[in-house]
Design an enzyme around this catalytic site. Structure first.
Site, PDB file in Angstrom:
ATOM      1  N   ASP A  19       0.833  -1.206   0.000  1.00 32.55           N
ATOM      2  CA  ASP A  19       0.000   0.000   0.000  1.00 32.55           C
ATOM      3  C   ASP A  19       0.870   1.259   0.000  1.00 32.55           C
ATOM      4  OD1 ASP A  19      -2.230  -1.734   0.283  1.00 32.55           O
ATOM      5  OD2 ASP A  19      -1.842  -1.817   2.435  1.00 32.55           O
ATOM      6  N   HIS A  49      -5.215  -3.364   5.304  1.00 31.06           N
ATOM      7  CA  HIS A  49      -4.643  -3.712   4.005  1.00 31.06           C
ATOM      8  C   HIS A  49      -5.723  -4.141   3.014  1.00 31.06           C
ATOM      9  CE1 HIS A  49      -1.814  -5.153   1.050  1.00 31.06           C
ATOM     10  NE2 HIS A  49      -2.177  -6.412   1.202  1.00 31.06           N
TER      11      HIS A  49
END
Length: 198
Positions: A19, A49
């Site tokens: 990310d 996530h």
């Protein structure tokens, strides 16, 4: 959450590096004045996530974006995996991105272990007993046991976790959404591990 005394909270990481890589790359492409490497550590994601649990923290870079650009960037970071799957016509996932993320995280981990250097990272961790947890906002620690945060890595694992000091109102709003989703996701994970296996 009660944990076994043998659970090594300082040495268990949920890697959210992917990310962070996406945020650095997408913001760099938009700005065209800095490289993704220049943004390393200056922008990062916290929370979880998956989708809306991913909260990009842009610090001063927020001012370089219009409201629409900001929303588009946040959405792209949160759902970047979908973009890759769509580009592959549903026949694969973001394998190269995952490999790059794993390489970066493991390289930092090895730097900490082998060279004895304290390294800045971001990871999804269990907040139980970690140094710095007492300084985290109670609206996080009272809601979830796991959260992705900036941390200091040493040869012994996590030295400490911290919460970004200059979160803006939009980011606080995203954290609120992320916490609601994370609570359900974490409960599912805990039930899967502790539930019947047959």
């Amino acid at each position: 959450m009660l944990l076994s005394a043998s659970f090594p909270t300082r040495k268990v990481f949920g890697i959210t590096t992917l990310d962070n890589l996406r945020l650095e790359q997408f913001l760099s492409c938009h700005l065209q004045t800095v490289t993704a490497a220049d943004l390393l550590g200056d922008v990062f994601t916290i929370g979880g996530h998956s989708g809306e649990t991913i909260v990009p923290v842009l610090h001063s870079w927020t001012h370089n974006l219009t409201e629409d650009e900001y929303k588009a960037l946040v959405h792209r970071v949160q759902f970047g995996g979908d973009e890759v799957v769509k580009a592959k016509n549903g026949k694969g996932s973001a394998t190269l991105s995952m490999a790059t993320a794993a390489y970066r995280f493991v390289s930092n981990l090895l730097t900490a272990i082998v060279d004895g250097v304290v390294v800045d990272e971001v990871s999804f961790v269990n907040l139980y007993t970690l140094n710095g947890v007492d300084k985290l906002p109670s609206f996080i620690t009272s809601e979830v046991d796991y959260f992705s945060l900036p941390l200091k890595l040493s040869k012994d694992g996590i030295d400490s976790v911290s919460f970004p000091h200059d979160i803006n109102q939009l980011e606080f709003s995203m954290i609120d959404v992320a916490l609601k989703k994370l609570k359900g996701d974490i409960a599912k994970g805990v039930n899967l591990v502790s539930g019947p296996k047959l």
